[in-house]
Design an enzyme around this catalytic site. Structure first.
Site, mmCIF file in Angstrom:
data_model
loop_
_atom_site.group_PDB
_atom_site.id
_atom_site.type_symbol
_atom_site.label_atom_id
_atom_site.label_comp_id
_atom_site.label_asym_id
_atom_site.label_seq_id
_atom_site.Cartn_x
_atom_site.Cartn_y
_atom_site.Cartn_z
ATOM 1 N N HIS A 103 0.846 -1.196 0.000
ATOM 2 C CA HIS A 103 0.000 0.000 0.000
ATOM 3 C C HIS A 103 0.881 1.244 0.000
ATOM 4 O O HIS A 103 1.871 1.313 0.735
ATOM 5 C CB HIS A 103 -0.894 0.004 1.251
ATOM 6 C CG HIS A 103 -1.699 1.253 1.430
ATOM 7 N ND1 HIS A 103 -1.385 2.221 2.365
ATOM 8 C CD2 HIS A 103 -2.808 1.696 0.776
ATOM 9 C CE1 HIS A 103 -2.276 3.195 2.297
ATOM 10 N NE2 HIS A 103 -3.150 2.905 1.346
ATOM 11 N N HIS A 138 1.476 11.115 -1.916
ATOM 12 C CA HIS A 138 0.222 10.937 -1.186
ATOM 13 C C HIS A 138 -0.467 12.298 -1.143
ATOM 14 O O HIS A 138 -0.067 13.175 -0.383
ATOM 15 C CB HIS A 138 0.500 10.409 0.224
ATOM 16 C CG HIS A 138 -0.710 9.849 0.884
ATOM 17 N ND1 HIS A 138 -0.765 9.563 2.226
ATOM 18 C CD2 HIS A 138 -1.922 9.501 0.392
ATOM 19 C CE1 HIS A 138 -1.946 9.076 2.526
ATOM 20 N NE2 HIS A 138 -2.671 9.031 1.431
#
Length: 588
Positions: A121, A167
């Protein structure tokens, strides 16, 4: 120095004298059974391999090979092994709990949906989810460790003319997409020849999607697998996809019409998404859009990123076709809620992504539907957004329900990641582990596996924890205690379906670098196919706390019978050079 202080120093004299490791009583007794006049001949060693180690196909030649491997020891004798040499063999690297000769032994010709796949992830992050750097280094490390699913979050760069990986809506520093793609190409098959899936979370305009498509095609060339214009009704097999790169994301969707301007941190003219809307609801108007609050749920996926939303066909007409054509594993949830998301379409296969909370809710209400969905389709599960320190959830619940892509933060060290390491030590460490048959029954009306069912015991694993050694060589003498040797104890447990999950602990061996416990534990197993043996050694101290001293996790389905040397690993999953436990495994 005062007399009083002198006495204090004198009281705490260091006691680090190390005695040589000595064979436990059981090992001595076994040696006596298979030796004569203090020596174990080659034929007796072969009989030991068959009767104690469970190696039914052991030959005199294989036994001779073990003896030949010990010739370099000054204790070796030509006529056979004495107790010391036999003990050295048992503690040696050739006597591992998982058979390295077994290699890749699962059937690799079934559809990809029939396998658990080693999945990461936010693979590009070097640390926490909020402020760490994005880099290709964690991607390289993941691939070298056997990870087969890499996640990249795609965002426009500051000039809006190229693509970065980061992110979004956090303080994470970006890395160029092209750098990540080149590193993936270079290292994709360093640990396994089986396919690498790149899952993309896309926040791009159509022109940048076209640029991404060009980068991917130029970088991977013939390595790239595409399914063509038609939708697949069954995934191809890992065997047919050796050394191939696969792209998985939702089909691209159009942004808002050009005359609709959206203001937001990462918005540009005409760009919006459910995630942007959620972000604006989470952040008050008087708060800077690029600020970070430790209490905010900042994971894009948990903040309304419907990365699997089906697209409106009317809005897809102008999306970059070259980008859409690269998507071999389409993602999509469809309209409605969980029950609709889990509907199986016999004419096409797809990937569905759920957060760990969505999975938990889904299991409570639609557990059987989840398993039926994963018999044909791919299910990806990812950590909740509140795991800002890159911690992880327990992957077993997802695996029990057939989820193939259980995504964990590879930089989030801890028990959950140890379980992941244990699962993917199976099948030669190739990153693909065949799911048990009971999770693969395709008949829609058949009875579906229930992880919580009261099932009969299939086998009982008996574990003997004899002893441990190697800490003195891999740690400094004062690592555990400044003035005395450590006080080691071992935790040995099963992680699996609820009925099989249990923890047991040895006694604490005080002041000993080479603890000898010689304790036996038994674990009745109803679903050994999904069970993992978790082992952790800790050093006890007077405060009631304890200090980590090594761990490992092993798949029960591939555990070798017999007396084995079990290597231990650091918290980060790095194998210690010398630290290991001597254990015996029996299935009764």
């Amino acid at each position: 120095m005062s007399k009083q202080s002198y006495r204090v120093c004198f009281c705490f004299r260091r006691r680090f004298r190390l005695a040589a490791a000595e064979a436990p009583a059981d090992i001595k007794a076994i040696f006596e059974m298979y030796s004569e006049n203090g020596l174990m001949r080659v034929d007796q060693l072969r009989r030991f391999l068959v009767e104690v180690q469970g190696e039914e196909n052991a030959t005199v030649e294989s036994a001779q090979g073990i003896m030949d491997g010990l010739k370099h020891l000054h204790i070796f004798q030509r006529r056979g092994l004495n107790l010391e040499a036999f003990f050295k063999y048992l503690l040696g690297d050739v006597n591992q709990p998982l058979d390295p000769k077994l290699g890749i032994h699962h059937d690799m010709t079934a559809p990809v949906s029939h396998y658990f796949i080693y999945t990461s992830h936010n693979t590009y992050l070097t640390g926490n989810q909020l402020s760490s750097d994005s880099s290709d280094i964690p991607i390289i490390r993941a691939l070298q460790g056997g990870v087969r699913v890499i996640e990249l979050d795609l965002w426009p760069n500051s000039a809006k003319d190229n693509v970065d990986v980061l992110h979004g809506r956090t303080l994470t520093a970006p890395v160029e997409l092209i750098k990540c793609l080149r590193s993936i190409k270079k290292h994709a098959f360093s640990a396994s020849v089986y396919p690498v899936v790149i899952t993309l979370e896309d926040h791009l305009t159509a022109n940048l999607q076209a640029l991404v498509a060009e980068m991917i095609v130029r970088t991977f060339g013939a390595m790239l697998y595409t399914s063509g214009p038609k939708l697949l009704n069954e995934f191809p097999s890992p065997e047919s996809l050796k050394r191939r790169i696969i792209i998985s994301t939702k089909p691209p969707k159009e942004y808002l019409e050009p005359n609709k301007v959206v203001k937001g941190k990462n918005s540009e003219k005409g760009q919006s998404s459910a995630e942007d809307d959620e972000w604006r609801r989470e952040v008050p108007d008087n708060k800077p859009k690029n600020s970070v609050n430790k209490d905010d749920d900042l994971d894009g996926e948990d903040m309304g990123t419907d990365e699997d939303d089906e697209e409106d066909p009317k809005q897809m007409q102008q999306a970059a076709p070259e980008y859409r054509n690269l998507i071999a594993i389409p993602a999509g949830k469809g309209k409605g809620g969980m029950q609709q998301w889990l509907k199986v379409d016999p004419t096409k296969v797809r990937r569905l992504s759920l957060s760990e909370q969505e999975l938990e809710k889904g299991i409570r209400e639609y557990g059987e539907d989840i398993i039926r969905f994963t018999q044909q389709n791919l299910l990806r599960v990812y950590p909740k957004g509140l795991r800002m320190n890159s911690s992880n959830y327990n992957p077993l619940s997802a695996w029990m329900h057939g989820a193939q892509m259980v995504a964990l933060n590879m930089q989030g060290y801890g028990k959950s990641l140890w379980l992941m390491h244990g699962m993917f030590r199976a099948n030669g460490g190739c990153g693909y582990v065949k799911k048990p048959d009971f999770l693969l029954k395709a008949a829609s009306n058949s009875e579906v596996f229930d992880p919580k069912a009261n099932l009969p015991v299939k086998t009982t694993l008996r574990v003997t924890v004899y002893m441990g050694e190697g800490w003195y060589y891999d740690f400094s003498p004062t690592h555990f205690d400044t003035y005395s040797p450590p006080d080691f104890y071992a935790k040995v447990g099963i992680v699996g379906v609820p009925a099989d999950t249990m923890k047991k602990k040895t006694k604490t061996m005080d002041d000993n670098w080479i603890p000898t416990w010689d304790e036996v534990f038994e674990y009745p197993l109803t679903v050994p196919e999904l069970a993992l043996l978790r082992i952790e050694v800790r050093d006890a101290n007077a405060t009631g706390k304890s200090e980590f001293a090594g761990q490992t996790c092993l798949p029960i389905s591939e555990l070798r019978k017999g007396i084995r040397a079990v290597p231990l690993y650091s918290q980060k999953g790095v194998k210690y050079k010398s630290v290991k436990l001597l254990m015996r495994f029996q299935f009764v």
